[in-house]
Write an enzyme that holds these catalytic residues in place. Structure first.
Site, PDB file in Angstrom:
ATOM      1  N   GLY A  50       5.343  -5.060   5.793  1.00 37.86           N
ATOM      2  CA  GLY A  50       5.617  -6.449   6.171  1.00 37.86           C
ATOM      3  C   GLY A  50       5.695  -7.391   4.983  1.00 37.86           C
TER       4      GLY A  50
ATOM      5  N   GLU B 131      -9.762  -0.917  12.220  1.00 39.40           N
ATOM      6  CA  GLU B 131     -10.429  -1.833  11.273  1.00 39.40           C
ATOM      7  C   GLU B 131     -10.506  -3.258  11.816  1.00 39.40           C
ATOM      8  OE1 GLU B 131      -9.069  -0.866   6.729  1.00 39.40           O
ATOM      9  OE2 GLU B 131      -7.508  -1.281   8.187  1.00 39.40           O
TER      10      GLU B 131
ATOM     11  N   MET C 131      -7.492   2.973  10.095  1.00 45.48           N
ATOM     12  CA  MET C 131      -6.862   1.821   9.440  1.00 45.48           C
ATOM     13  C   MET C 131      -6.003   0.994  10.408  1.00 45.48           C
ATOM     14  SD  MET C 131      -5.790   2.752   5.580  1.00 45.48           S
ATOM     15  CE  MET C 131      -6.950   2.488   4.234  1.00 45.48           C
ATOM     16  N   GLY C 132      -5.840  -0.260  10.063  1.00 49.16           N
ATOM     17  CA  GLY C 132      -5.044  -1.185  10.874  1.00 49.16           C
ATOM     18  C   GLY C 132      -5.813  -2.465  11.100  1.00 49.16           C
TER      19      GLY C 132
ATOM     20  N   ARG D   8       0.564  -4.734  -4.961  1.00 53.99           N
ATOM     21  CA  ARG D   8       0.747  -5.756  -3.923  1.00 53.99           C
ATOM     22  C   ARG D   8       1.252  -7.071  -4.534  1.00 53.99           C
ATOM     23  NH1 ARG D   8      -0.630  -4.119   1.089  1.00 53.99           N
ATOM     24  NH2 ARG D   8      -2.193  -2.476   1.312  1.00 53.99           N
TER      25      ARG D   8
ATOM     26  N   THR E 225       6.399  -6.737   1.909  1.00 53.78           N
ATOM     27  CA  THR E 225       7.574  -6.437   1.082  1.00 53.78           C
ATOM     28  C   THR E 225       8.842  -7.002   1.717  1.00 53.78           C
ATOM     29  OG1 THR E 225       6.455  -4.437   0.402  1.00 53.78           O
ATOM     30  CG2 THR E 225       8.816  -4.530  -0.053  1.00 53.78           C
TER      31      THR E 225
ATOM     32  N   TYR F  51      -8.869   5.888   2.998  1.00 47.95           N
ATOM     33  CA  TYR F  51      -7.617   6.169   2.295  1.00 47.95           C
ATOM     34  C   TYR F  51      -7.119   7.596   2.468  1.00 47.95           C
ATOM     35  CZ  TYR F  51      -8.263   1.537   0.716  1.00 47.95           C
ATOM     36  OH  TYR F  51      -8.418   0.184   0.728  1.00 47.95           O
TER      37      TYR F  51
ATOM     38  N   GLY G 218       0.838  -1.201   0.000  1.00 39.82           N
ATOM     39  CA  GLY G 218       0.000   0.000   0.000  1.00 39.82           C
ATOM     40  C   GLY G 218       0.874   1.252   0.000  1.00 39.82           C
TER      41      GLY G 218
ATOM     42  N   ASP H 270       0.717   1.690   9.227  1.00 39.66           N
ATOM     43  CA  ASP H 270       0.338   0.840  10.370  1.00 39.66           C
ATOM     44  C   ASP H 270       1.423   0.765  11.448  1.00 39.66           C
ATOM     45  OD1 ASP H 270      -1.906   0.342   8.926  1.00 39.66           O
ATOM     46  OD2 ASP H 270      -1.398  -1.713   8.376  1.00 39.66           O
TER      47      ASP H 270
END
Ligand code: F6P
Length: 375
Positions: free
Chosen positions: A113, A232, A179-180, A76, A115, A299, A14, A137
């Site tokens: 993570g 989330e 987010m998370g 991704r 990546t 976003y 992301g 995150d």
């Protein structure tokens, strides 16, 4: 005369604020300080497969420090599981071959993570890989922080600040979804900074009755509005138990049939969890008789100009990355450590996630100022 080093760079996963600052940090140090050549691959690992690249010269690296997103584009896609012409294929060998054809001395991967895992995979396949930790995150293991987080923290905090006046005016509960999915750093940080009355994170399962009780206590004291900051991935005790059981089942599964069954079970739970914030708001309205509204930040948290903290972090990690390439140190992530940086072996980072420990000082702080954490 020593050969000019040629390095490749890509952004994966992301997007997040600070990616361009990091590209510039690596690029300017590599190009200007060490006299290396730098190629940017478009849209993550796919750019290497499709040989979709651009030369990052001084002009391309200028004026991007404050720009959000990534000038390289991202995806991704994973090297070992990439959708090519409708089929999922392992493109590792193609990536290695293309990097060799281009004569790359190093490949810099900026990402979270996922990546780090892909980077370790390519490092094992023989490439000189080095990574930087990026994600709003803040959940990459073994680094003090990741770039993107500080900006998202500012955005989420400002949103909570703004929600206060409207919640207060209408005597409502406002549930703000942040987010998370697996880590609650952003929700906990912005919840504390924004003075949320309830903070719900994935690491601490909640009991909706306890949340309602905390809100009613506020009403009895004459404060008939509340802000609930919910990640989330936050979930009720019942849902957390169901997820844990399904995950344990997946780990125990030995046959293909059992593995498939456990996977389906997890996917069903995941899809049921979508809409959890709306459900929570409805439950709180029923239990407290206070009108409830939901704001999903989405976003917005990943967009726009990086904050000074993120620009500084991305630039110093980028500079340190060029130093390590110059020294020939590979197979590492450049971690933020205090005011400095530290190379951490990818084996130690990949597949790990930095989640909020239950006794983390931020958790204690929230409890001390009377915030309900739902437990
Ligand atoms: O990992 C960063 C993150 O923004 C998460 O907080 C969020 O859950 C996820 O990415 C969203 O991913 P996507 O961009 O694929 O919708």
């Amino acid at each position: 005369m020593a050969k000019t080093k040629r390095i490749g760079i890509l952004t994966a996963g992301g997007d997040s604020p600070g990616l361009n600052a990091a590209i510039r940090g690596v690029g300017k140090s590599a190009l200007g300080f060490y006299g290396m050549e730098i190629l940017g691959f478009r849209d993550g690992f796919r750019g290497i497969v499709e040989d979709n690249r651009l030369k990052l010269d001084k002009a391309k690296l200028a004026g991007i420090l404050t720009v959000g997103g990534t000038i390289l584009g991202t995806s991704r896609d994973k090297p070992h599981r990439m959708l090519i012409d409708g089929r999922t294929r392992d493109m590792t060998a193609v990536i290695v071959e293309n990097c060799e054809k281009l004569g790359l001395d190093a490949l810099v991967c900026l990402g979270g993570g996922g990546t780090q895992k892909s980077a370790l995979h390519l490092s094992k396949a023989g490439l000189n890989v080095i990574t930087l930790p990026k994600t709003i995150d803040n959940d990459v293991a073994l680094t003090d922080s990741t770039f993107g987080f500080a900006t998202a923290l500012d955005i989420a905090t400002e949103t909570i600040d703004r929600l206060h006046s409207t919640a207060h005016s209408h005597h409502r509960i406002v549930v703000a979804e942040i987010m998370g999915h697996r880590a609650g750093w952003l929700t906990l940080g912005s919840g504390i900074a924004g003075g949320a009355d309830v903070i719900l994170i994935p690491e601490i399962p909640y009991d909706v009755e306890k949340i309602a009780e905390a809100i009613k206590r506020r009403s009895r004291r004459g404060t008939n509005f509340s802000i609930v900051a919910v990640a989330e991935g936050a979930m009720s005790n019942d849902d957390a138990r169901a997820f844990a059981a399904a995950e344990a089942k997946r780990e125990r599964a030995r046959t293909l049939h059992d593995k498939k069954e456990a996977k389906v079970e997890l996917a069903t739970l995941e899809s049921r969890h979508t809409g959890n914030t709306m459900r929570l708001a409805r439950q709180l309205e029923e239990l407290t008789h206070l009108e409830s509204r939901v704001t999903i930040l989405g976003y917005v948290q990943r967009g726009g100009t990086p904050s000074p903290v993120d620009r500084l972090l991305a630039t110093r990690l980028g500079g340190a990355c060029a130093d390590l390439i110059n020294e020939g140190v590979f197979g590492v992530m450049v971690a933020a450590r205090g005011d400095g940086t530290e190379p951490v072996p990818l084996e130690k980072v990949a597949g790990k996630r930095k989640i909020v420990p239950p006794n983390h000082p931020w958790v204690e702080t929230a409890r001390h100022v009377g915030t309900c954490l739902g437990d």
